[in-house]
Design an enzyme around this catalytic site. Sequence first.
Site, PDB file in Angstrom:
ATOM      1  NE  ARG A 189      -3.777  -2.367   1.888  1.00 52.30           N
ATOM      2  CZ  ARG A 189      -4.758  -2.797   1.149  1.00 52.30           C
ATOM      3  NH1 ARG A 189      -5.023  -2.002   0.169  1.00 52.30           N
ATOM      4  NH2 ARG A 189      -5.204  -4.238   1.048  1.00 52.30           N
ATOM      5  CG  ASP A 190       1.537   5.427  -2.351  1.00 53.38           C
ATOM      6  OD1 ASP A 190       1.918   5.581  -3.302  1.00 53.38           O
ATOM      7  OD2 ASP A 190       1.757   6.415  -1.342  1.00 53.38           O
ATOM      8  CB  ILE A 191       3.532   5.696   2.636  1.00 54.19           C
ATOM      9  CG1 ILE A 191       3.944   5.634   4.129  1.00 54.19           C
ATOM     10  CG2 ILE A 191       4.207   7.000   1.722  1.00 54.19           C
ATOM     11  CD1 ILE A 191       5.319   5.508   4.514  1.00 54.19           C
ATOM     12  CG  ASN A 239       3.838   9.034 -12.299  1.00 58.27           C
ATOM     13  OD1 ASN A 239       3.422   9.624 -13.193  1.00 58.27           O
ATOM     14  ND2 ASN A 239       3.495   9.022 -10.999  1.00 58.27           N
ATOM     15  CD  GLU A 277       6.973  11.747  -5.221  1.00 59.74           C
ATOM     16  OE1 GLU A 277       7.076  11.030  -4.457  1.00 59.74           O
ATOM     17  OE2 GLU A 277       6.244  12.780  -5.431  1.00 59.74           O
ATOM     18  CB  VAL A 278      10.169   5.914  -5.810  1.00 58.81           C
ATOM     19  CG1 VAL A 278      11.046   4.635  -5.466  1.00 58.81           C
ATOM     20  CG2 VAL A 278       9.859   6.438  -4.887  1.00 58.81           C
ATOM     21  CG  HIS A 325       6.498   3.046  -8.530  1.00 58.24           C
ATOM     22  ND1 HIS A 325       7.627   3.510  -8.952  1.00 58.24           N
ATOM     23  CD2 HIS A 325       5.780   4.128  -8.600  1.00 58.24           C
ATOM     24  CE1 HIS A 325       7.684   4.755  -8.793  1.00 58.24           C
ATOM     25  NE2 HIS A 325       6.694   5.261  -8.508  1.00 58.24           N
ATOM     26  CG  MET A 326       0.837  -0.300 -12.622  1.00 59.14           C
ATOM     27  SD  MET A 326       1.168   0.678 -14.249  1.00 59.14           S
ATOM     28  CE  MET A 326       1.695  -0.537 -15.333  1.00 59.14           C
TER      29      MET A 326
HETATM   30  P1  5GP Z   1       5.899   8.119  -8.049  1.00 56.60           P
HETATM   31  O1  5GP Z   1       5.616   9.689  -7.882  1.00 56.60           O
HETATM   32  O2  5GP Z   1       7.368   7.961  -8.215  1.00 56.60           O
HETATM   33  O3  5GP Z   1       5.090   7.560  -9.261  1.00 56.60           O
HETATM   34  O4  5GP Z   1       5.324   7.559  -6.865  1.00 56.60           O
HETATM   35  C1  5GP Z   1       5.944   7.092  -5.694  1.00 56.60           C
HETATM   36  C2  5GP Z   1       5.098   6.744  -4.685  1.00 56.60           C
HETATM   37  O5  5GP Z   1       5.842   6.356  -3.398  1.00 56.60           O
HETATM   38  C3  5GP Z   1       4.361   7.883  -4.174  1.00 56.60           C
HETATM   39  O6  5GP Z   1       2.719   7.696  -4.089  1.00 56.60           O
HETATM   40  C4  5GP Z   1       4.502   7.833  -2.609  1.00 56.60           C
HETATM   41  O7  5GP Z   1       3.460   8.063  -1.766  1.00 56.60           O
HETATM   42  C5  5GP Z   1       5.064   6.523  -2.439  1.00 56.60           C
HETATM   43  N1  5GP Z   1       6.117   6.249  -1.464  1.00 56.60           N
HETATM   44  C6  5GP Z   1       7.279   6.852  -1.132  1.00 56.60           C
HETATM   45  N2  5GP Z   1       7.975   6.503  -0.305  1.00 56.60           N
HETATM   46  C7  5GP Z   1       7.308   5.427   0.360  1.00 56.60           C
HETATM   47  C8  5GP Z   1       7.240   4.466   1.307  1.00 56.60           C
HETATM   48  O8  5GP Z   1       8.425   4.257   2.079  1.00 56.60           O
HETATM   49  N3  5GP Z   1       6.534   3.487   1.530  1.00 56.60           N
HETATM   50  C9  5GP Z   1       5.462   3.361   0.684  1.00 56.60           C
HETATM   51  N4  5GP Z   1       4.677   2.322   0.763  1.00 56.60           N
HETATM   52  N5  5GP Z   1       5.290   4.228  -0.252  1.00 56.60           N
HETATM   53  C10 5GP Z   1       6.205   5.160  -0.563  1.00 56.60           C
END
Ligand code: 5GP
Length: 123
Positions: free
Chosen positions: A35-37, A94, A102-103, A107-108
């Site tokens: 689950r997203d945080i 993304n 961001e990461v 990831h989907m």
């Molecule tokens: P992006 O912007 O890269 O597509 O999405 C990254 C997602 O990772 C964001 O929705 C953010 O809330 C989530 N996220 C970032 N750090 C963590 C974490 O430590 N644990 C979890 N479960 N989600 C994270």
Amino acid sequence: MTGFIYDNQNIFAKILRGEIPNDTVYEDDYVLAFRDITPKAPVHILVIPKGAYVSIDDFGANGSAEEVAAFYSALAKIAAQEGLQQNGFRCIANTGEHSGQEVPHFHMHILGGRPVGPLVLEL
Ligand code: 5GP
């Protein structure tokens, strides 16, 4: 294919190594989903390959057939498991700077549990 440089200190690499906790909803040999945080919908799950891929284009170019098949199979299983099949859901991957990724581990996002609105671009 070259050009993808993986940073093994990214947050999802740490989750895969068990260095950071996560709320796992699905796992198999190739895939982890949690689950997203900061959820943006009642159901907001991140599905990631266990392999070191920066982005969806890295994964598509360099992932094995087994990894790619397992990833899409996992998406379907998770959607069913979360009760999203009847009313639908959205998947977002993304990719790179213009997307705001961001990461830097592919990831989907799976978003659902309520209508998620039109696909809106902030320009
Ligand atoms: P992006 O912007 O890269 O597509 O999405 C990254 C997602 O990772 C964001 O929705 C953010 O809330 C989530 N996220 C970032 N750090 C963590 C974490 O430590 N644990 C979890 N479960 N989600 C994270």
